[in-house]
Design a protein around this motif. Sequence first.
Motif, PDB file in Angstrom:
ATOM      1  N   ALA A 188       0.833  -1.203   0.000  1.00 42.68           N
ATOM      2  CA  ALA A 188       0.000   0.000   0.000  1.00 42.68           C
ATOM      3  C   ALA A 188       0.871   1.258   0.000  1.00 42.68           C
ATOM      4  CB  ALA A 188      -0.938   0.003   1.201  1.00 42.68           C
ATOM      5  N   GLU A 189       1.950   1.267   0.786  1.00 43.15           N
ATOM      6  CA  GLU A 189       2.855   2.410   0.830  1.00 43.15           C
ATOM      7  C   GLU A 189       3.542   2.625  -0.519  1.00 43.15           C
ATOM      8  OE1 GLU A 189       3.959   4.901   3.328  1.00 43.15           O
ATOM      9  OE2 GLU A 189       1.867   4.344   3.599  1.00 43.15           O
ATOM     10  N   ALA A 190       3.998   1.545  -1.131  1.00 39.69           N
ATOM     11  CA  ALA A 190       4.658   1.650  -2.440  1.00 39.69           C
ATOM     12  C   ALA A 190       3.683   2.195  -3.483  1.00 39.69           C
ATOM     13  CB  ALA A 190       5.202   0.292  -2.868  1.00 39.69           C
ATOM     14  N   LEU A 191       2.439   1.713  -3.464  1.00 39.42           N
ATOM     15  CA  LEU A 191       1.428   2.218  -4.398  1.00 39.42           C
ATOM     16  C   LEU A 191       1.124   3.689  -4.149  1.00 39.42           C
ATOM     17  CD1 LEU A 191      -1.029  -0.814  -4.442  1.00 39.42           C
ATOM     18  CD2 LEU A 191       0.365  -0.010  -6.367  1.00 39.42           C
ATOM     19  N   ARG A 192       1.007   4.062  -2.880  1.00 41.76           N
ATOM     20  CA  ARG A 192       0.721   5.458  -2.534  1.00 41.76           C
ATOM     21  C   ARG A 192       1.853   6.374  -2.984  1.00 41.76           C
ATOM     22  NH1 ARG A 192       2.199   8.992   0.993  1.00 41.76           N
ATOM     23  NH2 ARG A 192       3.483   7.555   2.184  1.00 41.76           N
ATOM     24  N   LYS A 193       3.094   5.994  -2.667  1.00 37.89           N
ATOM     25  CA  LYS A 193       4.243   6.824  -3.003  1.00 37.89           C
ATOM     26  C   LYS A 193       4.437   6.973  -4.514  1.00 37.89           C
ATOM     27  CE  LYS A 193       6.862   6.117   1.221  1.00 37.89           C
ATOM     28  NZ  LYS A 193       8.075   5.533   1.824  1.00 37.89           N
ATOM     29  N   SER A 194       4.047   5.957  -5.263  1.00 36.86           N
ATOM     30  CA  SER A 194       4.211   6.021  -6.720  1.00 36.86           C
ATOM     31  C   SER A 194       3.019   6.670  -7.416  1.00 36.86           C
ATOM     32  CB  SER A 194       4.411   4.606  -7.289  1.00 36.86           C
ATOM     33  OG  SER A 194       3.212   3.855  -7.190  1.00 36.86           O
ATOM     34  N   GLY A 195       1.994   7.028  -6.631  1.00 36.45           N
ATOM     35  CA  GLY A 195       0.796   7.629  -7.218  1.00 36.45           C
ATOM     36  C   GLY A 195      -0.084   6.623  -7.922  1.00 36.45           C
ATOM     37  N   ARG A 196       0.080   5.347  -7.613  1.00 38.37           N
ATOM     38  CA  ARG A 196      -0.684   4.298  -8.287  1.00 38.37           C
ATOM     39  C   ARG A 196      -1.752   3.656  -7.408  1.00 38.37           C
ATOM     40  NH1 ARG A 196       2.171   2.255 -12.905  1.00 38.37           N
ATOM     41  NH2 ARG A 196       4.123   3.357 -13.154  1.00 38.37           N
ATOM     42  N   LYS A 197      -1.928   4.143  -6.192  1.00 42.44           N
ATOM     43  CA  LYS A 197      -2.918   3.540  -5.304  1.00 42.44           C
ATOM     44  C   LYS A 197      -4.315   3.824  -5.841  1.00 42.44           C
ATOM     45  CE  LYS A 197      -4.208   2.764  -0.608  1.00 42.44           C
ATOM     46  NZ  LYS A 197      -3.872   2.879   0.776  1.00 42.44           N
TER      47      LYS A 197
END
Length: 60
Positions: free
Chosen positions: A44-53
Amino acid sequence: MAKDTSNNTKSFVLRVDAATMDALEKWAADEFRSINGQLQWIIAEALRKSGRKPKKKSNE
């Protein structure tokens, strides 16, 4: 993949090497999470940081 319709989650098998698993177990324990919970948080953090969540649906 198996789908759990009770809470709309999907399950899958993940293979990691022993050293990675040891590190994940320690990290999860340090943050009082299960391994599964820790992996969900990392993803979830990786998706959020990449703008892909994905955006939550309005009925959730």
